[in-house]
Design an enzyme around this catalytic site. Sequence first.
Site, short mmCIF file in Angstrom:
data_model
loop_
_atom_site.label_atom_id
_atom_site.label_comp_id
_atom_site.label_asym_id
_atom_site.label_seq_id
_atom_site.Cartn_x
_atom_site.Cartn_y
_atom_site.Cartn_z
CG ASP A 163 -18.13 -80.07 6.57
OD1 ASP A 163 -17.37 -79.10 6.51
OD2 ASP A 163 -17.76 -81.22 6.85
CD GLU A 417 -25.64 -84.70 9.76
OE1 GLU A 417 -25.22 -83.54 9.75
OE2 GLU A 417 -25.00 -85.64 10.25
CE1 TYR A 473 -18.44 -88.00 11.28
CE2 TYR A 473 -20.76 -87.43 11.45
CZ TYR A 473 -19.64 -87.70 10.68
OH TYR A 473 -19.73 -87.67 9.30
CD GLU A 510 -22.44 -87.81 7.02
OE1 GLU A 510 -21.89 -87.18 7.95
OE2 GLU A 510 -23.12 -87.27 6.14
C1 GCB Z 1 -22.04 -84.51 8.92
C2 GCB Z 1 -22.49 -84.04 7.60
C3 GCB Z 1 -21.37 -83.99 6.58
C4 GCB Z 1 -20.10 -83.45 7.23
C5 GCB Z 1 -19.72 -84.38 8.36
C6 GCB Z 1 -18.46 -83.89 9.07
O1 GCB Z 1 -22.78 -84.94 9.75
O2 GCB Z 1 -23.58 -84.76 7.09
O3 GCB Z 1 -21.77 -83.18 5.51
O4 GCB Z 1 -19.07 -83.30 6.32
O5 GCB Z 1 -20.74 -84.42 9.28
O6 GCB Z 1 -17.37 -84.32 8.70
O7 GCB Z 1 -18.57 -83.08 9.97
#
Ligand code: GCB
Length: 604
Positions: A163, A417, A473, A510
């Site tokens: 991403d 990941e 997330y 994250e």
């Molecule tokens: C993740 C990735 C990261 C993305 C992020 C997202 O898990 O490690 O590279 O940018 O999610 O914002 O989706």
Amino acid sequence: MLYPISTESRIVMDLSGVWRFMIDHEEQELDLNQPLPTQELMAVPASFNDQAVLAEIRQHNGYVWYETDFTVAKALHDQRLVLRFGSATHEAWVYVNGKFVVHHKGGFTPFEAEINDHLVSGSNRLTVRISNLLDYSTLPVGNYRETTDENGKLVRKVDENFDFFNYAGLHRPVKIYSTPKSYIEDIVIIPDVDLVNSEADVQVKVKTAGAFDEVKVTIVDEQGQAVATASGADVQLKINDVNLWQPLAAYLYTAKVEGYQNGALVDVYEEPFGVRKIEVTGGKFLLNGESFYFKGFGKHEDTYIRGRGLDEAYNVHDIKLMKKMGANSLRTSHYPYSEEMMRLCDREGIVVIDETPAVGLFSNFNFDISILEKGGDIEDDTWVKMNTTEAHEQVIKELIARDKNHACVVMWSIANEPASFAKGSYEYFAPLFALARELDPQNRPCTFVNIMMALPKADKCTELVDVIALNRYYGWYVQLGDLKTAENKTRQELLEWQTMYPEKPIMYTEYGADTVAGFHSVYGEPFSEEYQEDYYRMNSKVFDEIPNFIGEQLWNFADFQTKFGIVRVQGNKKGIFTRAREPKMVVRYLSERWNSIPHQGYKN
Ligand code: GCB
């Protein structure tokens, strides 16, 4: 690998500036004895993509050419001259005056070559061919395909398996440095501190090439005073009343290494280092004997126009913003950052998790965690499809060779990941963790960053890590807009990790929510600045309840560029700052929180 610096015996020439540039249309072979047939110009260091205002350049997948001219002062003609690239993304073939000198694959680590035999007096021509192609054998991983256009011409296409925008080019400085013919090739520094008596034994190992009859090592403090000295290529020096390298209170010593021949000084190199102790024990991450709490960021090397190119003003500014917020750490997500940034983190006392470019090791990327609720072996062919072992070994070797002496580096992240729940993942990673542990002279802890689907029972690789690093997330990719359920899920999962691995500290590397700067909602809806703040408040609350939870690195420091996608409007908007580094509303909340959490001794 030593960073190029000027000393009494060495000179550095920086070839940064405006170079000639050309897309390689792969139509006819280039005559390398002639200057590049192009009028296009490109600044170095920087990505080529955003500079030229040409879609053809921005979206190009394949090969490009760069060229510049340089002259070496006569005074240096009897010196060993080394051409060094901070990085070339992702693969480079280098020619001096039309003759091939070096090839390097891997877009985020330095490489160099001696060029004496290729030089002429007067003007010399340096030509570089670069590929930005990525596939299942490269890191990062790209989905590569070839088609033909209406004229039957080959069209190459890389679809990023990650991403962030696939910026490419000469991202970091290109330099020529001189050394004498006999020279200091490498220095390894291993500090061992006795915290009770405030003293440190520092082992310094020096690798030389050529004829030296004496090597002298002096440790110099920040006042320029010599505090210890010894003779030999592998020496132990003692520092009494040692000043520790502490988070946000960095103290840097310098190892001054001198090589002599018949009593005359031939080569000198100065390597900065810090004295600090890292331990992982009983679910805690100890820095100098005290529990450390990571507060900070995942980020990107990403700015307007320069793309992924080195921008030292942004680096200085970013770190100032972090410090102002009470942050103390960052992860070099998702690739090794520039050597300039690593030196800055040493100086500023920013604690770094140093990551390889192993991102995209996942054949069917999505956030569908329901696949894991099935349990058992998950259907995923990642470890059959991927052919990245060689690139992964190479980059671990190059990263540790480059960053081994940095005080700021407290942990290696072997990957971001990967499909660590899938069959074959343990077999893939076990030898890579073993390699990193064998190569690191300072024995730093190792981790990999775990993806949301790799829940505690499903993950096959956690046994390999010292610290459990999670990207989560809840409240964004799952339970969007339902922070109550997200809170429960967050708590439930963290408690499960803690119960399963009571000795391993747990941190978030994250967590975040896309937020459009200036978008507000009385209902606190997703994408609003209110939602971003509510999301972070919810997570903070749970973090504070979990004893073994030792750090929060959010996603992302700033908005950044990605490929197009239906969930990406002008890139990823999870920044707590915009791409221009303007704060979103949540910065106030996080500043208050982080400024009230001590860097060390929290949750003791
Ligand atoms: C993740 C990735 C990261 C993305 C992020 C997202 O898990 O490690 O590279 O940018 O999610 O914002 O989706």
